[in-house]
Design an enzyme around this catalytic site. Structure first.
Site, PDB file in Angstrom:
ATOM      1  N   THR A  17       0.837  -1.244  -0.171  1.00 49.84           N
ATOM      2  CA  THR A  17       0.153   0.003  -0.116  1.00 49.84           C
ATOM      3  C   THR A  17       0.981   1.268   0.130  1.00 49.84           C
ATOM      4  O   THR A  17       0.546   2.089  -0.720  1.00 49.84           O
ATOM      5  CB  THR A  17      -1.006   0.054   1.123  1.00 49.84           C
ATOM      6  OG1 THR A  17      -1.721  -1.062   1.102  1.00 49.84           O
ATOM      7  CG2 THR A  17      -1.811   1.270   1.320  1.00 49.84           C
ATOM      8  N   ASP A 102       1.473  -6.444  -4.229  1.00 46.78           N
ATOM      9  CA  ASP A 102       0.763  -6.533  -3.117  1.00 46.78           C
ATOM     10  C   ASP A 102       1.323  -7.621  -2.222  1.00 46.78           C
ATOM     11  O   ASP A 102       1.484  -8.885  -2.782  1.00 46.78           O
ATOM     12  CB  ASP A 102      -0.810  -6.791  -3.424  1.00 46.78           C
ATOM     13  CG  ASP A 102      -1.594  -6.930  -1.971  1.00 46.78           C
ATOM     14  OD1 ASP A 102      -2.692  -5.948  -1.816  1.00 46.78           O
ATOM     15  OD2 ASP A 102      -1.637  -7.690  -1.247  1.00 46.78           O
ATOM     16  N   THR A 134       1.755  -4.564   4.524  1.00 49.53           N
ATOM     17  CA  THR A 134       1.941  -4.970   5.834  1.00 49.53           C
ATOM     18  C   THR A 134       1.369  -6.428   5.864  1.00 49.53           C
ATOM     19  O   THR A 134       1.643  -7.181   6.927  1.00 49.53           O
ATOM     20  CB  THR A 134       1.132  -4.075   6.553  1.00 49.53           C
ATOM     21  OG1 THR A 134      -0.230  -4.092   6.187  1.00 49.53           O
ATOM     22  CG2 THR A 134       1.662  -2.776   6.590  1.00 49.53           C
TER      23      THR A 134
HETATM   24  N1  ASP Z   1      -2.678  -5.531   0.884  1.00 47.71           N
HETATM   25  C1  ASP Z   1      -1.486  -4.653   1.266  1.00 47.71           C
HETATM   26  C2  ASP Z   1      -0.274  -5.349   1.349  1.00 47.71           C
HETATM   27  O1  ASP Z   1       0.145  -6.368   2.055  1.00 47.71           O
HETATM   28  C3  ASP Z   1      -1.570  -4.064   2.549  1.00 47.71           C
HETATM   29  C4  ASP Z   1      -0.707  -3.175   3.001  1.00 47.71           C
HETATM   30  O2  ASP Z   1       0.315  -2.678   2.280  1.00 47.71           O
HETATM   31  O3  ASP Z   1      -0.647  -2.457   3.924  1.00 47.71           O
HETATM   32  O4  ASP Z   1       0.460  -5.389   0.326  1.00 47.71           O
END
Ligand code: ASP
Length: 399
Positions: A17, A102, A134
């Protein structure tokens, strides 16, 4: 006279993200590296442009001819310098692990690729920052802690709940925090390891779990306090690791087999679990992480004990860790009869990645068990042990 100290950081952008933006169809997707790099340069110009400078002049000062980008100096000046005469600067280069993804698409092969890329350039940099989604960041930070356990440089994963291109985001804070640690603190021995920076805290990378999908406080370290707090003042905790008194000797000829990944599985116990299900998980596996109740308890079934004993005889490596968020598995329960190794307070993420790394690195069953039941790089409160590779002398050669 002022001494200028330059610290160089390599930023590896894997996606997530933090780097997402809207594509032509109005859908969110990870932006290409150039887009992210340009944004970071503009951010520094915004903070650092002097009133009498044009934007072009500021850019020429902030991006060197050979491509190094300066981190905003106002942030670096927060670092408590050893003396007033020493001035620190953090410079970085940003590279992509293609294609940016992602992190739900992350795979173990990529952990090894990232580690190889870091090792290949380790002499050119003081520290490393990995921009990562994350969702699976705790897996990658755990995995890298094992793969890079001998690197002796800070490697910090960070990401964000909202894109860096969004005005109300946690991205800038997390990015600058991670960069300060990777640069200014790169000579602090306690921080020469794999870590994760989120919401003004620095965690040990193999002790974290993602525990909140909505808040900016995404990660927690249930069984270990953060290593540092990045509040108005940066405070690094005085963390002394236990002395390592024991060594696991590994025959060098028996390591680092190339080839595929081991077949590693997860068996989470629940009331009413059935024999057919348990056997289907154990059958054909190379290693199994057991998520047991409380302090390592399993349901009382003769068939379960038998299935575990049989799996142990087939040299399936099994690691017992608790499905409870905080606390430790105690080596007193029935599973030990089946040769299951106790994981103490290891997180499920660290247990899974340690199992994959151990099975890929050490072909010998007993070595695998020894490595899993020790704390190799601070991943649990098990007795710490170091691994030493030896050249085995075959007995026949002596005669
Ligand atoms: N779906 C995203 C990922 O893990 C969520 C994020 O980056 O917080 O790439």
């Amino acid at each position: 006279m002022t001494t200028e100290v330059f610290r160089r950081v390599c930023v590896l952008y894997t996606g997530g993200t933090i780097g997402m933006g809207y594509n032509a169809d109005g859908l969110l997707e990870p932006m290409r590296l150039k887009h992210l790099e340009e944004f970071l340069i503009k951010m520094t110009i915004l903070y650092e442009k002097k009133p009498n400078e044009t934007e072009e002049q500021a850019r020429a000062r902030i991006v060197s001819k050979d491509g190094w980008i300066f981190l905003p100096q106002k942030a670096v000046d927060d670092y408590p310098s050893v003396d007033e005469k020493t001035k620190y600067h953090v410079l970085y280069k940003i590279k992509a692990v293609e294609p940016p993804i992602d992190s739900s698409k992350m795979v173990p092969e990529k952990w090894f690729e990232i580690a190889d890329r870091i090792r290949a350039v380790k002499e050119q940099y003081d520290g490393f920052v990995i921009l990562h989604g994350t969702d699976t960041m705790a897996y990658t930070s755990s995995a890298l802690s094992f793969i890079l356990k001998d690197l002796k440089k800070p490697v910090i994963l960070t990401g964000a709940q909202r894109s860096i291109f969004h005005p109300r985001s946690d991205a800038e804070d997390n990015f600058i925090g991670a960069m300060l640690i990777a640069g200014c603190y790169s000579k602090t021995a306690a921080l020469q390891k794999v870590m994760l920076c989120n919401d003004c805290k620095l965690f040990q990378g193999n002790r974290v779990c993602k525990f909140d999908c909505d808040s900016f406080r995404v990660f927690d370290s249930p069984n270990m306090k953060p290593l540092a707090y990045l509040d108005t003042i940066i405070k690094v905790r005085d963390c002394k690791s236990d002395p390592v008194e024991e060594t696991i000797f590994v025959n060098r000829q028996e390591t680092a087999r190339d080839g595929g990944l081991p077949d590693v599985r997860l068996l989470r116990f629940f009331p009413g679990i059935q024999e057919k299900y348990v056997r289907s998980v154990l059958e054909g596996a190379d290693g199994v992480v057991l998520e047991t109740f409380g302090s390592g308890n399993a349901p009382e079934h003769d068939w379960l004990k038998k299935a575990l004993i049989e799996a142990g005889r087939r040299k399936v490596v099994m690691l017992n860790c608790t499905q409870v968020y905080r606390g430790t598995v105690l080596p007193i329960y029935a599973a030990s009869e089946a040769g299951v190794v106790f994981g103490y307070d290891i997180t499920p993420e660290a247990a899974m990645t340690k199992m994959i790394w151990t099975l890929k690195t050490f072909p010998d069953f007993e070595t695998r068990r020894q490595v899993l039941e020790a704390s190799i790089c601070g991943e649990s409160s098990a007795p710490p042990k170091q691994i030493k590779f030896i050249q085995k002398i075959l007995t026949q050669e002596l005669y």
